[in-house]
Design an enzyme around this catalytic site. Sequence first.
Site, short mmCIF file in Angstrom:
data_model
loop_
_atom_site.label_atom_id
_atom_site.label_comp_id
_atom_site.label_asym_id
_atom_site.label_seq_id
_atom_site.Cartn_x
_atom_site.Cartn_y
_atom_site.Cartn_z
N GLY A 180 63.12 -10.92 50.48
CA GLY A 180 62.64 -12.03 51.27
C GLY A 180 62.33 -11.49 52.65
O GLY A 180 62.76 -10.41 52.99
N CYS A 181 61.56 -12.23 53.47
CA CYS A 181 61.09 -11.61 54.70
C CYS A 181 60.64 -12.61 55.73
O CYS A 181 60.56 -13.80 55.47
CB CYS A 181 59.88 -10.74 54.40
SG CYS A 181 60.19 -9.47 53.21
N ALA A 182 60.35 -12.06 56.95
CA ALA A 182 59.71 -12.86 57.99
C ALA A 182 58.47 -12.10 58.42
O ALA A 182 58.48 -10.88 58.48
CB ALA A 182 60.66 -13.01 59.17
N HIS B 152 56.76 -7.39 60.72
CA HIS B 152 57.45 -7.74 59.49
C HIS B 152 58.94 -7.44 59.60
O HIS B 152 59.33 -6.39 60.10
CB HIS B 152 56.87 -6.89 58.35
CG HIS B 152 57.44 -7.20 57.02
ND1 HIS B 152 58.49 -6.51 56.47
CD2 HIS B 152 57.12 -8.17 56.12
CE1 HIS B 152 58.77 -7.02 55.28
NE2 HIS B 152 57.97 -8.03 55.04
N ASN C 196 55.61 -11.92 52.85
CA ASN C 196 56.88 -12.56 52.60
C ASN C 196 56.79 -13.21 51.23
O ASN C 196 55.92 -14.04 51.01
CB ASN C 196 57.15 -13.62 53.68
CG ASN C 196 58.33 -14.51 53.33
OD1 ASN C 196 59.15 -14.15 52.49
ND2 ASN C 196 58.40 -15.66 53.96
#
Lengths: 378, 501, 142
Positions: free
Chosen positions: A19-21, A189, A216
Site C-alpha cells: 500500500g502507498c501514498a 512516493h 498506490n
Amino acid sequence: MTELQEDYPQEGEVRIPSGCAISGIFSRNGKRFGGQDAIRSIAVMHDRSNGLGGGYAGYGIYPEYKDYYAFHVFYYDNDAKNTCEKFFDEHFDVINLSKIPIRKHPRITDEPLIWRYFVTPLPTKLAASQLDEEEYVVRCVIKVNTDIKGAYVFSSGKNMGVFKAVGFPEDVGEFYRLDEYEGYAWTVHGRYPTNTPGWWGGAHPFALLDYTVVHNGEISSYDANRRFIEMFGYRCTLQTDTEVITYMIDYLHRKQCLTLDEVAHVIAAPFWSTIAMMPEERQKEYIYLRNTFASMLITGPFSIILGFNGGLMALNDRLKLRSLVAAEKGDMVYLASEESAIRIVEPDPDRIWYPRGGEPVIVTLSETGKKVVAAESK
Amino acid sequence: MAINYLYPDYEVIRNQQRCINCRVCERQCANEVHRYDEELKMMVSDESKCVNCHRCVALCPTRALKIVKTDNTFKENANWTGEAITDVYRQAGTGGVLLASMGTPKNYPVYWDRMLINASQVTNPSIDPLREPMETTTFLGQKSAKIRRNPDGSINTKTTPQLKLSVPVMFSAMSYGSISYNAHKSLALAAQKLGIFYNTGEGGLHEDFYQYGPNTIVQVASGRFGVHPGYLKAGAAIEIKMGQGAKPGIGGHLPGAKIVGDVSKTRMIPQGTDAISPAPHHDIYSIEDLRQLVFMLKEATNYEKPVIVKIAAVHNVSAIASGVARSGADIIAIDGFRGGTGAAPARTRDNVGIPIELALACVDRRLREEGIRNNVSIVIGGSIRNSADIVKAIALGADAVYVATSALIALGCHLCRTCHLGKCNWGIATQRPDLVKRLNPEVGSERLVNLINAWNHEIKEMMGGMGINSIEALRGNRLMLRGIGLTEKELQILGILHAGE
Amino acid sequence: MKRVYVNEQWCLGCHLCEYFCAFANSGQSDMARALKDAVICPRIKVEEHDGISFAVNCRHCTEPLCVKSCIAGALSVKDGLIVIDQDKCVGCFSCIMSCPFGALMPSDTGVMQKCELCTSNSAGKPACVQGCPNRAIVFEER
Ligand code: SF4
Ligand code: SF4
Ligand code: SF4
Ligand code: SF4
C-alpha cells in the site's frame, strides 16, 4: 542482480504487495521550484508509508544538460561500478559524471554508491544498432540492470531525475538534498510493502527514459499484464505493479504512439456497458482500443501519477478503489492520495476535485511554460 | 449362438415392490432390455443388452429401477484386469478394431483438479458481482499489431474479422449425422440466445439452420462433407479441422446407418454409404499447404470471416501451434485427449495425445516467447466440466473454451459411451426418428442456456473474489493459480507456483 | 384461462401422463402403493397410431357439448372449467356420446369422471404436464 538479493527473497524473486501514498506538484507555466513542497506533502501522509521505501521524480532539474540522458545508478561495490562504467564508455559519450550529493541521515543507512552520468549515445554504435535513440538507451539500461551484478540504473531520462531509497519518503528527500534542486514538476512516493525488502532499487518511482510512475494499489491483473508486455522485449524483473505499468505506458505511448488520453482508456478502459452508450464513432474507437489491447487492462485498485517531460497524468482504476485528489491554484496543479497532502502546501486552492475512476487528469506545460522550460535550458 | 465369454457389465435391478408395470421402461429402452411377461404379470429384463444409459431409470415414475455394476469378477489380477481380459475376448470374437465413444474413461491425471484459484484478502479488495459490473465479454480474432491513424488523426478502427462472445464458452464441433437434428437445433437456439457460437462439425449445415448463421461456426474437415460456397458464407466463422483430441491422427467414420434422409442430403453423399473422412486433409501435407487453405477460405468469403484451425493436443503441440499462428489463421482451437467423440478406435482414444492443460500452458508460453500470441486467439476444449475449469483455463492463457460433452450432458446424455451404436436413448447421438423425437429442442436449448448462465455467474463470482472485474485481466494471469500435489516439472510446464509459495 | 395443450410432435407415447394422472387422483401419497397391481383409470389417454401419438384430456371447451347433453345437470362450467358433480351423475353416457374428444370416461364406480385440471386433487396443477418428460403437453394461456 545485487548481492543483497542473494541473502533473502527480494523484489524480483517474490512479488511483494504494498500500500502507498503518492503526491505530485506541477507548474503549468514551467516555473521551477525546490523539492521541499513535495517533501512536506508526503510527510503528511506518513502513516501510509512504513519506512521501507520512498522516492521522488523531478522534471526540469538539469537544464544545463537537457540534451543528455541523465543516468542515476546504484552500485553495491567498486567492481560493479568499474564494469558498468566500462559499458557506458563503450556505448555512450559520457559528458559528465559525479557522485549524487547526499546529506547523511540517521534513519537512512546502508546506502550503496550513488552516481550520476550525463550521456549521449555514441553515434557509430547507435547507427550500427539500427534502433532509434530512445530504444537504444532503453536496451542499454535493461542490459546493465539485468547483466551487471551489483549495478542498477534507476533513472535514465533527459532533464529529469529519480531519487529513491529505503526509508521514509520525507527522510529520503532530505538525504538527497532535494531542496537544492529546482524543477517544474515533482512526484513522490511513500511505500508500505507488506514484506521487508531492503533493496534501494525496489523503491519507487519506477522510471524508464523520462517516464516515471508512482503508484498506490495492488493490481489483480498483474500477471496478465506482465506476460503480455514481456512479449515486446520488456523484462519485469522487479515483479512490481509500478514496473509493469511503466512498461505498458512506454509501449502504448512511445511505441504505439497513442495519446495519453487513449493510453488511459486502454489501461483503465470503460465498461462495455458505458461504451455501448457512446456515439457511434467514439464507440468504435473504444471497442477497438479495448479489444486490441485487451491484455493491458488493469483491474484491481490503483491510483498512479505518471511523470513525463512536460507534464503529469493522474489516473485511477475504473472502480476508483484508491483515493486520488486533484487541486488547482493559478498555474499550479496538485495531485495526491489525500486532500491533506495538498492543503499542507496549498491551503487555499481555487478548485479541488476527486477525479472519476478511469478518467485521467492530464496536465501539460502551457505555451508560456514550454517557452520558459526551453529558455531556461539554453 | 456360439459362446462369447462375455458377461454383462451391468445388472438391471428392479424393485418389484415399487414396480407398477407401467411399461415405461420397456417403451423407452431402445436396447430392448425390458419386457412385460404376460404370464408372470411382471417386468423382466435382459441385462446383456443394457448400456447403462439411465433412460429407464430417469423415467420410471416410481423409481423402481437402478443399474449397478456387476460384481461378477475374474480372478484378481492387477495386470490382467477384467477390462483387459474382456477386450481380448471381444477382439478374438470379432477380429475388429474396438470402437468407443465420448472421452477416455481412463484414470489419467486431471490437472484442472490439481490447480487452485486465488482470492483477495486485505491488500486488495474483492469485488461483489451483484453490486459492481463484472465483464465476461470476449473477442476472438487477430489483434492489430500497430495502431494506424486516419488523415484526421483519429484511430483507424478497421480490424480483421472478430467473434464477439458474451461468455468465453462455445459449443464445439459435433456433426449433424453424428448427433441428431434436434440436438443441433438445441445447440443453435442456445448459442443464439446466449450470444455465443455453436459448431456444425464436419457434416455440413442443414438448410433449416441457416437462420442461425450469425451464431454458427462452419467446419471444413478432411472429408469436406457438405462444403460449398453457400455453406462457407452461412456461418460467422470457418473452422478447419486438422485433428480431434479423442482421435489425433485419424479421420472420422460415420456408419452408413446414420447416413439417412436429410443427413445424406446435408453431407452431399448417397444414403447408406459410410461417411469416411480421411486421416489427413489430402491437400495439406505441410504448414504451407495449411496457409493456402486458410487463405482460400478467406478468399471465398471475402475476408469477412475469421478462420479457426483446430488441432489435437499432441506431443509437439506448441511447435504446431506456432506454425498455425503464422498461417494466417485467426483462432487456434486445441482439443485435449480427454475430449469426446461420436466414434473412435478405443486404443487411440485411450492412448494418443496429451492433456489439454499441459498443451494450453506450453502453447500459450511458446506463442508469447515468439511474440505472436496476439496474432491468434486460443480456444481450448477436451473435457471442460464446469466453471472452475474455465477460470483455470483462462488464467493459464486461453481466450475461450469449447465445450461439447458438458453440453450433451445438459441435453440428457448420461455418458454411456455407445454413441457409435446409433441407438441413443436420449435422442442425441441417433438418427432414428422415434428416438430423435425424445429431445425437444425447446427443452434442450433452455437447459443449455441455464447451464452457461449458471457458469457465467460462477465465473463472475470467482473473478470478483480475485479482485478482477473483467475477463481479459484474468487471461494468462497465472499468478492466480497454484498447483497442488504437482511435481516440479509439472509446475514448470504449467508455469505456476505450488500452493504455499 | 390456462388449459392443457398438446404438442403431438414431441409426444413419445410413453404413457407417463396417464400414470401421473391416475396417481394424482388416487388420493394417496405414494405412487407405488397407489398403483401397484391396479388397473389404472386415468383422465388423460394417449392415442397412438402409426408412429404418431398424443395425449388427450378434457379441452375445457368454451361451448361444451357435454354440458348441454347432460340429462342430470351433473356437468357445469365453473370459471371456464368444466366440472362434474359425481353425486348427480346417473351414468347415462350422454356426455361420452357428445364429447368430440372422448375426454369423459366412466370411473371405477360407474359414474363419469373427467379431468378438472387437477384443481380438485392434491396435485394442485396438472400432474400429467409435470410428469411429461418432453413437454409434449403444456399448461398455458393461449
Ligand atoms: S418404468 Fe418402472 S414402474 Fe414402470 S414398468 Fe418399468 S420398472 Fe416398472
Ligand atoms: S440401456 Fe438404458 S434404458 Fe435400456 S435398460 Fe439399460 S439403462 Fe435402461
Ligand atoms: S407423458 Fe408426454 S410424452 Fe409421454 S405419452 Fe404423455 S404426453 Fe406423450
Ligand atoms: S390435469 Fe390432472 S386430472 Fe387432468 S388429465 Fe392431467 S393429471 Fe389428469
